[in-house]
Write a protein that holds these residues in place. Structure first.
Motif, PDB file in Angstrom:
ATOM      1  N   SER A  44       0.866  -1.176   0.000  1.00 11.97           N
ATOM      2  CA  SER A  44       0.000   0.000   0.000  1.00 11.97           C
ATOM      3  C   SER A  44       0.901   1.222   0.000  1.00 11.97           C
ATOM      4  O   SER A  44       2.025   1.157   0.493  1.00 11.97           O
ATOM      5  CB  SER A  44      -0.847  -0.028   1.280  1.00 11.97           C
ATOM      6  OG  SER A  44      -1.759   1.037   1.335  1.00 11.97           O
ATOM      7  N   VAL A  45       0.433   2.326  -0.539  1.00 14.43           N
ATOM      8  CA  VAL A  45       1.253   3.542  -0.479  1.00 14.43           C
ATOM      9  C   VAL A  45       0.638   4.523   0.513  1.00 14.43           C
ATOM     10  O   VAL A  45       1.301   4.988   1.434  1.00 14.43           O
ATOM     11  CB  VAL A  45       1.425   4.196  -1.872  1.00 14.43           C
ATOM     12  CG1 VAL A  45       2.396   5.371  -1.777  1.00 14.43           C
ATOM     13  CG2 VAL A  45       1.929   3.182  -2.878  1.00 14.43           C
ATOM     14  N   ALA A  46      -0.658   4.790   0.365  1.00 12.01           N
ATOM     15  CA  ALA A  46      -1.305   5.771   1.242  1.00 12.01           C
ATOM     16  C   ALA A  46      -2.125   5.123   2.358  1.00 12.01           C
ATOM     17  O   ALA A  46      -2.737   5.834   3.151  1.00 12.01           O
ATOM     18  CB  ALA A  46      -2.176   6.702   0.409  1.00 12.01           C
ATOM     19  N   SER A  48      -4.816   2.739   2.174  1.00 17.64           N
ATOM     20  CA  SER A  48      -6.149   2.147   1.993  1.00 17.64           C
ATOM     21  C   SER A  48      -6.080   0.652   1.683  1.00 17.64           C
ATOM     22  O   SER A  48      -6.942  -0.118   2.128  1.00 17.64           O
ATOM     23  CB  SER A  48      -6.937   2.895   0.917  1.00 17.64           C
ATOM     24  OG  SER A  48      -6.340   2.766  -0.332  1.00 17.64           O
ATOM     25  N   THR A  49      -5.045   0.224   0.971  1.00 17.68           N
ATOM     26  CA  THR A  49      -4.896  -1.211   0.681  1.00 17.68           C
ATOM     27  C   THR A  49      -4.548  -1.966   1.965  1.00 17.68           C
ATOM     28  O   THR A  49      -4.990  -3.104   2.162  1.00 17.68           O
ATOM     29  CB  THR A  49      -3.813  -1.423  -0.405  1.00 17.68           C
ATOM     30  OG1 THR A  49      -4.172  -0.644  -1.547  1.00 17.68           O
ATOM     31  CG2 THR A  49      -3.693  -2.880  -0.812  1.00 17.68           C
ATOM     32  N   ILE A  90      -3.037  -0.010  -6.817  1.00 17.67           N
ATOM     33  CA  ILE A  90      -2.723   0.231  -8.236  1.00 17.67           C
ATOM     34  C   ILE A  90      -2.190   1.651  -8.374  1.00 17.67           C
ATOM     35  O   ILE A  90      -2.784   2.603  -7.867  1.00 17.67           O
ATOM     36  CB  ILE A  90      -3.973   0.040  -9.130  1.00 17.67           C
ATOM     37  CG1 ILE A  90      -4.478  -1.411  -9.064  1.00 17.67           C
ATOM     38  CG2 ILE A  90      -3.680   0.454 -10.568  1.00 17.67           C
ATOM     39  CD1 ILE A  90      -3.531  -2.463  -9.605  1.00 17.67           C
ATOM     40  N   GLY A  93      -1.696   2.460 -13.406  1.00 18.77           N
ATOM     41  CA  GLY A  93      -2.159   1.295 -14.155  1.00 18.77           C
ATOM     42  C   GLY A  93      -1.365   0.026 -13.914  1.00 18.77           C
ATOM     43  O   GLY A  93      -1.381  -0.882 -14.753  1.00 18.77           O
ATOM     44  N   THR A 123     -10.188   3.187 -10.306  1.00 17.56           N
ATOM     45  CA  THR A 123     -10.972   2.919 -11.519  1.00 17.56           C
ATOM     46  C   THR A 123     -12.333   2.318 -11.154  1.00 17.56           C
ATOM     47  O   THR A 123     -13.350   2.630 -11.773  1.00 17.56           O
ATOM     48  CB  THR A 123     -10.194   1.954 -12.448  1.00 17.56           C
ATOM     49  OG1 THR A 123      -8.922   2.528 -12.724  1.00 17.56           O
ATOM     50  CG2 THR A 123     -10.925   1.721 -13.760  1.00 17.56           C
ATOM     51  N   LYS A 157      -9.591   4.323  -2.234  1.00 16.53           N
ATOM     52  CA  LYS A 157      -9.801   5.598  -1.546  1.00 16.53           C
ATOM     53  C   LYS A 157      -8.789   6.623  -2.054  1.00 16.53           C
ATOM     54  O   LYS A 157      -7.630   6.269  -2.319  1.00 16.53           O
ATOM     55  CB  LYS A 157      -9.583   5.365  -0.044  1.00 16.53           C
ATOM     56  CG  LYS A 157      -9.727   6.592   0.811  1.00 16.53           C
ATOM     57  CD  LYS A 157      -9.460   6.219   2.271  1.00 16.53           C
ATOM     58  CE  LYS A 157      -9.445   7.461   3.143  1.00 16.53           C
ATOM     59  NZ  LYS A 157      -9.169   7.146   4.541  1.00 16.53           N
TER      60      LYS A 157
END
Ligand SMILES: Cc1cc2nc3c(=O)[nH]c(=O)nc-3n(C[C@H](O)[C@H](O)[C@H](O)COP(=O)(O)O)c2cc1C
Length: 197
Positions: A44-46, A48-49, A90, A93, A123, A157
């Motif tokens: 995850s980066v932010a 949410s994942t 993601i 893409g 998406t 998100k």
């Protein structure tokens, strides 16, 4: 000039600022559960994942398994887990490179286990058959390495405050992705509940 701007864009969206570190490590259930151990590994980066991974892990643990939820960078072995759920945010893409590397690195061990994938992205805030097809294709680099028993495609998100300066500028003013939490928790939990392990 155009070339410099392009390079700046690539750099800004592929690098993580200090603000963009979404990690969470958690475990649920009894480590000696007779049902066995399961690993939920994610990138995850932010953040949410990471929260989606946690929800999936919690739901699976409710079925009687011990579940370890870990960011990909913390996982050094998959030994002892009967199944592994692998998730990625993601970006541009694509699934995160760390997740593709994880599947490649642990491929021999993962081949002996039940493996499933999930991705979280914007998406799917508009859940149309066309968007599902687009997002399903994001999973192909993982599928090409190892066939999963299941794949979950989830809306994510967008929170501008979690992004670094360049990412925020691009997402807000150029890509124009709206802010909001589009995760459908019942859908996520339902997928985890029905997961073939
Ligand atoms: C720089 C950047 C690029 C992104 N690129 C895409 C993309 O190409 N396709 C998409 O559906 N979502 C994209 N997203 C949205 C994320 O996939 C979404 O926020 C998701 O919830 C996962 O993010 P997180 O785990 O890092 O919070 C992008 C987000 C950011 C910040």
């Amino acid at each position: 000039m155009k070339k410099i701007l392009y390079l700046l864009l690539i750099f800004s969206v592929s690098s993580c600022s200090a603000k963009e570190k979404g990690t969470l490590t958690h475990s649920y259930g009894n480590e000696n559960s007779p049902s066995g151990k399961l690993l939920v590994v994610y990138c995850s980066v932010a953040g949410s994942t990471a929260e989606v991974a946690d929800s999936i892990g919690k739901e699976i643990a409710a079925k009687g398994y011990y579940v370890q939820i870990s960011p990909v960078k913390e996982v050094k072995s998959v030994d002892g887990f009967k199944a592994v759920v692998i998730g990625s945010a993601i970006r541009m893409g694509q699934v995160k490179g760390e997740i593709v590397d994880f599947v490649k690195d642990f491929k021999p061990a993962l081949q002996t286990k039940s493996v499933s994938y999930f991705v979280v992205c914007m998406t799917l805030k508009d859940d149309t058959p066309e968007n599902r097809k687009t997002v399903d294709a994001y999973v192909d680099p993982l599928r090409n390495e190892l066939k999963p028993v299941d794949v979950g495609l989830f809306a994510g998100k967008m929170d501008y405050s979690k992004l670094g300066f360049f990412s925020r500028f691009i997402i807000k003013h150029m890509v124009k992705t709206p802010e909001g939490d589009f995760r459908k928790w019942n859908e996520i939990k339902g997928w985890a509940k029905d997961l073939k392990l």
